[in-house]
Motif scaffolding. Structure first.
Motif, PDB file in Angstrom:
ATOM      1  N   ARG A 123       0.823  -1.205   0.000  1.00  0.00           N
ATOM      2  CA  ARG A 123       0.000   0.000   0.000  1.00  0.00           C
ATOM      3  C   ARG A 123       0.862   1.263   0.000  1.00  0.00           C
ATOM      4  O   ARG A 123       0.614   2.201  -0.765  1.00  0.00           O
ATOM      5  CB  ARG A 123      -0.926   0.005   1.219  1.00  0.00           C
ATOM      6  N   SER A 124       1.878   1.291   0.841  1.00  0.00           N
ATOM      7  CA  SER A 124       2.685   2.505   0.957  1.00  0.00           C
ATOM      8  C   SER A 124       3.644   2.689  -0.218  1.00  0.00           C
ATOM      9  O   SER A 124       3.838   3.812  -0.702  1.00  0.00           O
ATOM     10  CB  SER A 124       3.472   2.497   2.274  1.00  0.00           C
ATOM     11  N   ALA A 125       4.250   1.589  -0.693  1.00  0.00           N
ATOM     12  CA  ALA A 125       5.269   1.698  -1.740  1.00  0.00           C
ATOM     13  C   ALA A 125       4.686   1.756  -3.142  1.00  0.00           C
ATOM     14  O   ALA A 125       5.292   2.355  -4.041  1.00  0.00           O
ATOM     15  CB  ALA A 125       6.246   0.515  -1.646  1.00  0.00           C
ATOM     16  N   LEU A 126       3.526   1.142  -3.335  1.00  0.00           N
ATOM     17  CA  LEU A 126       2.924   1.100  -4.667  1.00  0.00           C
ATOM     18  C   LEU A 126       1.691   1.987  -4.768  1.00  0.00           C
ATOM     19  O   LEU A 126       1.656   2.931  -5.548  1.00  0.00           O
ATOM     20  CB  LEU A 126       2.553  -0.340  -5.024  1.00  0.00           C
ATOM     21  N   VAL A 127       0.683   1.675  -3.983  1.00  0.00           N
ATOM     22  CA  VAL A 127      -0.602   2.358  -4.129  1.00  0.00           C
ATOM     23  C   VAL A 127      -0.493   3.845  -3.784  1.00  0.00           C
ATOM     24  O   VAL A 127      -0.830   4.715  -4.609  1.00  0.00           O
ATOM     25  CB  VAL A 127      -1.677   1.683  -3.250  1.00  0.00           C
ATOM     26  N   ASP A 128      -0.024   4.151  -2.582  1.00  0.00           N
ATOM     27  CA  ASP A 128       0.015   5.550  -2.157  1.00  0.00           C
ATOM     28  C   ASP A 128       0.940   6.385  -3.039  1.00  0.00           C
ATOM     29  O   ASP A 128       0.626   7.544  -3.350  1.00  0.00           O
ATOM     30  CB  ASP A 128       0.443   5.648  -0.690  1.00  0.00           C
ATOM     31  N   ARG A 129       2.062   5.821  -3.449  1.00  0.00           N
ATOM     32  CA  ARG A 129       2.994   6.588  -4.284  1.00  0.00           C
ATOM     33  C   ARG A 129       2.402   6.885  -5.650  1.00  0.00           C
ATOM     34  O   ARG A 129       2.636   7.962  -6.219  1.00  0.00           O
ATOM     35  CB  ARG A 129       4.320   5.842  -4.426  1.00  0.00           C
ATOM     36  N   GLN A 130       1.638   5.961  -6.212  1.00  0.00           N
ATOM     37  CA  GLN A 130       1.115   6.175  -7.555  1.00  0.00           C
ATOM     38  C   GLN A 130      -0.135   7.050  -7.587  1.00  0.00           C
ATOM     39  O   GLN A 130      -0.572   7.466  -8.668  1.00  0.00           O
ATOM     40  CB  GLN A 130       0.844   4.834  -8.220  1.00  0.00           C
ATOM     41  N   ALA A 168      -6.755   1.701 -11.704  1.00  0.00           N
ATOM     42  CA  ALA A 168      -5.843   0.581 -11.450  1.00  0.00           C
ATOM     43  C   ALA A 168      -6.584  -0.743 -11.497  1.00  0.00           C
ATOM     44  O   ALA A 168      -6.104  -1.722 -12.110  1.00  0.00           O
ATOM     45  CB  ALA A 168      -5.161   0.763 -10.097  1.00  0.00           C
ATOM     46  N   GLY A 169      -7.758  -0.793 -10.884  1.00  0.00           N
ATOM     47  CA  GLY A 169      -8.509  -2.041 -10.863  1.00  0.00           C
ATOM     48  C   GLY A 169      -8.913  -2.496 -12.243  1.00  0.00           C
ATOM     49  O   GLY A 169      -8.778  -3.682 -12.594  1.00  0.00           O
TER      50      GLY A 169
END
Length: 205
Positions: A123-130, A168-169
């Motif tokens: 969540r922090s490294a992929l989702v939140d950053r993008q 994304a989904g």
């Protein structure tokens, strides 16, 4: 990139890049279950202790290897909200078509269903950053007068989350689950559906 609190010699950017590239290559060749820190170290030409100075375990290392790929995504300025979204959808689909991105993303998502700490790191490294792409796109569209400004930061955050989840989904499902092409025609139709829905969302109470 991974966060750490250790002190000592400055980290080598070249070594980081080599390690993360080796991680992606090992994932494609070996899969998640057979991938080891030792194998990655050998491929990258570094000592295994070098990896453990950067990451606690392979889960963290693999997530960061995936995150680097997704950090390549940029929202093109193509003159309109429709064109901008269509451009990033096609860029995202092209990234997912790369074997190292496809394999790595599917692996970390599958593993994160059994590992709460890994899910949080995803969540922090992929989702939140993008989500930066959504923020940029909305600000650009608002400056053009295509979308209204919002006064409520909480509402802005909720809308950003919703847009990200929808884009994304849809793209991940189309490309990786249904294994159908995300071509220009699909991207065009999807983008028009999304943007028309955004108009309805902005008009709702």
């Amino acid at each position: 990139m991974p966060q750490h609190t250790r002190t000592g010699r400055p980290r080598s950017v070249a070594a980081d890049a080599a390690i993360l590239q080796a991680t992606r290559a090992a994932l494609v060749e070996l899969g998640w279950s057979k991938l080891t820190m030792g194998d990655v170290a050998a491929r990258a030409g570094v000592a295994k202790t070098t990896l453990y100075r950067r990451w606690t375990n392979k889960n963290e290392m693999v997530v960061d290897a995936v995150a680097v790929l997704f950090d390549e995504l940029e929202l093109p300025d193509r003159g309109s909200l429709l064109a901008d979204v269509e451009g990033v959808v096609l860029q995202f689909a092209a990234l997912l078509n790369r074997p190292e991105a496809k394999t790595a993303l599917m692996a970390v998502v599958a593993e994160s269903t059994r590992d709460d700490a890994l899910r949080e790191r995803v969540r922090s490294a992929l989702v939140d950053r993008q989500k930066r792409l959504v923020v940029t796109g909305r600000e650009r569209a608002q400056a053009r007068g295509e979308l209204p400004y919002e006064d409520d930061p909480c509402e802005t955050s909720r809308t950003t989350d919703l847009i990200f989840d929808v884009v994304a989904g849809a793209v991940v499902h189309r490309a990786l689950v249904s294994a159908e092409p995300v071509d220009e025609e699909w991207a065009r139709r999807f983008t028009r559906l999304l943007v028309s829905g955004l108009g309805s969302l902005q008009d709702s109470p």
